[in-house]
Design a protein around this motif. Structure first.
Motif, mmCIF file in Angstrom:
data_model
loop_
_atom_site.group_PDB
_atom_site.id
_atom_site.type_symbol
_atom_site.label_atom_id
_atom_site.label_comp_id
_atom_site.label_asym_id
_atom_site.label_seq_id
_atom_site.Cartn_x
_atom_site.Cartn_y
_atom_site.Cartn_z
ATOM 1 N N VAL A 1 -6.087 6.190 5.363
ATOM 2 C CA VAL A 1 -5.842 4.827 5.841
ATOM 3 C C VAL A 1 -4.456 4.737 6.466
ATOM 4 N N LEU A 2 -4.401 4.197 7.676
ATOM 5 C CA LEU A 2 -3.135 3.774 8.270
ATOM 6 C C LEU A 2 -3.171 2.257 8.300
ATOM 7 N N LEU A 3 -2.403 1.641 7.410
ATOM 8 C CA LEU A 3 -2.392 0.190 7.249
ATOM 9 C C LEU A 3 -1.181 -0.383 7.972
ATOM 10 N N LEU A 4 -1.444 -1.222 8.980
ATOM 11 C CA LEU A 4 -0.375 -1.789 9.801
ATOM 12 C C LEU A 4 -0.497 -3.304 9.815
ATOM 13 N N SER A 5 0.467 -3.991 9.234
ATOM 14 C CA SER A 5 0.421 -5.449 9.193
ATOM 15 C C SER A 5 1.823 -6.016 9.310
ATOM 16 N N GLY A 6 1.907 -7.344 9.193
ATOM 17 C CA GLY A 6 3.211 -7.982 9.281
ATOM 18 C C GLY A 6 4.124 -7.660 8.122
ATOM 19 N N GLY A 7 3.539 -7.339 6.964
ATOM 20 C CA GLY A 7 4.356 -7.079 5.788
ATOM 21 C C GLY A 7 4.266 -5.676 5.244
ATOM 22 N N HIS A 8 3.354 -4.847 5.776
ATOM 23 C CA HIS A 8 3.142 -3.516 5.218
ATOM 24 C C HIS A 8 2.862 -2.484 6.317
ATOM 25 N N THR A 9 3.398 -1.305 6.125
ATOM 26 C CA THR A 9 3.082 -0.155 6.966
ATOM 27 C C THR A 9 2.967 1.038 6.032
ATOM 28 N N GLN A 10 1.748 1.559 5.848
ATOM 29 C CA GLN A 10 1.513 2.587 4.843
ATOM 30 C C GLN A 10 0.476 3.598 5.324
ATOM 31 N N LEU A 11 0.613 4.810 4.815
ATOM 32 C CA LEU A 11 -0.419 5.836 4.916
ATOM 33 C C LEU A 11 -0.917 6.104 3.506
ATOM 34 N N LEU A 12 -2.225 5.953 3.295
ATOM 35 C CA LEU A 12 -2.810 6.134 1.971
ATOM 36 C C LEU A 12 -4.107 6.920 2.075
ATOM 37 N N VAL A 13 -4.444 7.593 0.983
ATOM 38 C CA VAL A 13 -5.772 8.154 0.831
ATOM 39 C C VAL A 13 -6.567 7.193 -0.037
ATOM 40 N N CYS A 14 -7.677 6.696 0.488
ATOM 41 C CA CYS A 14 -8.565 5.844 -0.297
ATOM 42 C C CYS A 14 -9.644 6.735 -0.888
ATOM 43 N N LYS A 15 -9.582 6.957 -2.199
ATOM 44 C CA LYS A 15 -10.548 7.829 -2.887
ATOM 45 C C LYS A 15 -11.728 7.052 -3.441
ATOM 46 N N GLY A 16 -11.611 5.728 -3.473
ATOM 47 C CA GLY A 16 -12.666 4.863 -3.984
ATOM 48 C C GLY A 16 -12.134 3.457 -4.104
ATOM 49 N N VAL A 17 -12.981 2.522 -4.465
ATOM 50 C CA VAL A 17 -12.542 1.143 -4.658
ATOM 51 C C VAL A 17 -11.528 1.095 -5.797
ATOM 52 N N GLY A 18 -10.338 0.623 -5.509
ATOM 53 C CA GLY A 18 -9.299 0.540 -6.527
ATOM 54 C C GLY A 18 -8.562 1.829 -6.787
ATOM 55 N N GLU A 19 -8.806 2.874 -5.997
ATOM 56 C CA GLU A 19 -8.185 4.178 -6.239
ATOM 57 C C GLU A 19 -7.512 4.672 -4.962
ATOM 58 N N TYR A 20 -6.184 4.646 -4.970
ATOM 59 C CA TYR A 20 -5.419 4.993 -3.779
ATOM 60 C C TYR A 20 -4.291 5.964 -4.120
ATOM 61 N N VAL A 21 -3.965 6.809 -3.158
ATOM 62 C CA VAL A 21 -2.803 7.678 -3.243
ATOM 63 C C VAL A 21 -1.921 7.357 -2.045
ATOM 64 N N GLU A 22 -0.745 6.824 -2.303
ATOM 65 C CA GLU A 22 0.169 6.493 -1.210
ATOM 66 C C GLU A 22 0.922 7.744 -0.767
ATOM 67 N N LEU A 23 0.810 8.077 0.509
ATOM 68 C CA LEU A 23 1.517 9.225 1.069
ATOM 69 C C LEU A 23 2.868 8.821 1.629
ATOM 70 N N GLY A 24 2.980 7.585 2.063
ATOM 71 C CA GLY A 24 4.252 7.125 2.606
ATOM 72 C C GLY A 24 4.154 5.693 3.081
ATOM 73 N N SER A 25 5.307 5.039 3.186
ATOM 74 C CA SER A 25 5.365 3.657 3.671
ATOM 75 C C SER A 25 6.663 3.473 4.439
ATOM 76 N N THR A 26 6.888 2.280 4.952
ATOM 77 C CA THR A 26 8.111 2.037 5.701
ATOM 78 C C THR A 26 9.318 1.965 4.773
ATOM 79 N N VAL A 27 10.442 2.447 5.255
ATOM 80 C CA VAL A 27 11.680 2.374 4.463
ATOM 81 C C VAL A 27 12.489 1.130 4.831
ATOM 82 N N ASP A 28 12.049 0.408 5.862
ATOM 83 C CA ASP A 28 12.750 -0.832 6.233
ATOM 84 C C ASP A 28 11.735 -1.892 6.666
ATOM 85 N N ASP A 29 11.641 -2.148 7.951
ATOM 86 C CA ASP A 29 10.723 -3.176 8.440
ATOM 87 C C ASP A 29 9.289 -2.676 8.475
#
Length: 456
Positions: free
Chosen positions: A175-203
């Protein structure tokens, strides 16, 4: 901050003793894969979304049908302030939510809400005053009609929406999640199960687009030509658009990024972290040099083509940054996951950006995997995505009694037990400080006049 609605006295001592992670882990304690396809009969869920400035209602079936939907915006309320004002947004949600529900229900033809299978509601992350409105309304509806209540993470709503529009999408996926408040790369392994690989360090990226749009003279919520806007901003062009991201995208299509090149952030660091504040600073420096070189006073516009060239430079730098980080994430997934990913899901409001979509499609194709993006109109906040996420959770048994305690979490990470997978751009001290954002949130009680009692 965390707020508990109802039954606060029974749980407050436990939550203070164990910290906020106690409550968050309740919602993350089970690892899920989807059970929607295994439902024996069609389920219908009403979803409520009030995390920011849109009052969104969606009524969706487990057969992937939108039965009713309504989104009431607040652009005119926040436009004079050039951004969303939380207490004003709360007031608008209170004013709009009954009307939004009425409109959505009317489309369905359902005359008795007791026929619904549950009520799903965004409980976080988001603005606390806004979340409180949706949570309170969802609880009241659930109790009045004796329906299960389904808490939903706003970010998961964006992500799982891809499975609503594409029934063939299977876990795991990137998942590459891009929004007004979040910027993240995650692995979605199932509903409610995520592994965050990285996110923004500022904006966040959406925030960065809005800031750059303001630098270029585009005011919050404008959609028509505005001579007054040109005079006030000094940089504005002949026409301005609804949001900062849309404005930058439209301006960039006729701009030349080579005129004012911007350096891609974090080029020498191989991790999945993002940074956009430096691009904003570089943009300000370019504008300063342009004004000095061309002797343009600060109260005079830069010129339409100059603004378009700057917008194009920003767009190219952003996309280069996104592609580089997503490439790192894809390679990590190939090397470390026992079950390979076959899809990258692009989600969040910024996923509407066509230039970002096309470039990520090219990147995914290079690795022989697909790119999945929700329909344009469902990329921004809406009740449909919350209703669908509610169905995903409902199908797996994740539901609460209408008389249970209901929490909302202004800060609710998808991966609350995040591990440091890559070397971070941040210092160890800063990493620990940010972890404290979850652990140190306090508990507040809603005013008693909002409490309801069971029907006899």
């Amino acid at each position: 901050m965390k707020v508990c609605l109802g039954g606060v006295n029974r749980l407050s001592s436990k939550l203070f003793q164990r910290g906020n992670t106690y409550a968050l882990n309740i919602l993350h304690s089970r690892k899920f894969s989807s059970g929607v396809e295994s439902l024996k009969k069609e389920a219908i869920i009403l979803g409520i979304e009030t995390s920011c400035d849109d009052t969104g209602i969606g009524i969706v079936s487990s057969e992937r049908r939108i039965l009713g939907e309504s989104v009431l915006s607040q652009w005119e309320t926040h436009r004079p302030f050039n951004g969303v004002v939380p207490h004003l947004a709360q007031g608008e949600h209170n004013k709009n939510i009954d009307e939004a529900i009425s409109r959505a229900v009317k489309q369905t033809g359902i005359t008795d809400l007791n026929k619904l299978d549950g009520v799903a509601v965004t409980v976080g992350p988001g603005m606390a005053p806004c979340l409180s409105v949706g949570v309170r309304k969802a609880r009241d509806l659930a109790r009045k009609h004796n329906l299960p209540l389904i808490p939903v993470n706003h970010l998961e709503g964006h992500i799982l929406l891809a499975r609503f529009s594409n029934p063939e999408l299977r876990f795991p996926f990137l998942v590459l999640l891009l929004s007004g408040g979040h910027t993240q790369l995650l692995v979605c392994k199932g509903v409610g199960e995520y592994v965050e690989l990285g996110s923004t360090v500022d904006d966040a990226l959406g925030e960065a687009y809005d800031k750059v749009a303001r630098i270029l003279g585009i005011r919050f919520g404008d959609s028509q030509p505005s001579e007054e806007g040109e005079k006030q901003s000094g940089n504005a062009v002949e026409k301005v658009w609804m949001s900062g991201g849309e404005a930058i995208e439209m301006l960039s299509t006729t701009g030349d990024p080579s005129v004012y090149p911007l350096t891609t952030p974090l080029l020498r660091i191989r991790n999945c972290e993002f940074s956009f504040s430096g691009l904003k600073t570089a943009m300000l420096k370019h504008i300063g040099i342009i004004r000095e070189t061309k002797q343009i006073p600060k109260d005079q516009p830069l010129g339409q083509q100059t603004v378009m060239n700057l917008a194009a430079s920003f767009q190219v730098a952003v996309v280069g940054h996104l592609k580089r980080k997503t490439k790192t994430a894809i390679e990590w997934c190939f090397e470390n996951l026992s079950q390979p990913i076959k899809t990258v899901v692009l989600s969040g409001g910024v996923a509407k950006n066509k230039y970002i979509r096309s470039n990520l499609q090219e990147l995914a194709s290079e690795y022989g995997i697909g790119l999945d993006v929700p329909p344009f109109r469902l990329c921004t906040d809406n009740g449909v995505m919350i209703a669908w996420a509610g169905i995903e959770r409902f199908s797996l048994g994740f539901k609460k009694s209408p008389y249970d305690d209901v929490f909302f979490y202004p800060h609710w990470p998808l991966d609350p037990n995040k591990k440091q997978i890559f070397p971070s751009t941040l210092s160890s001290k800063e990493i620990e400080r940010r972890r404290g954002w979850v652990k140190e949130m306090k508990l507040y009680e809603e005013p008693q006049q909002h409490e309801t009692t069971p029907n006899n």
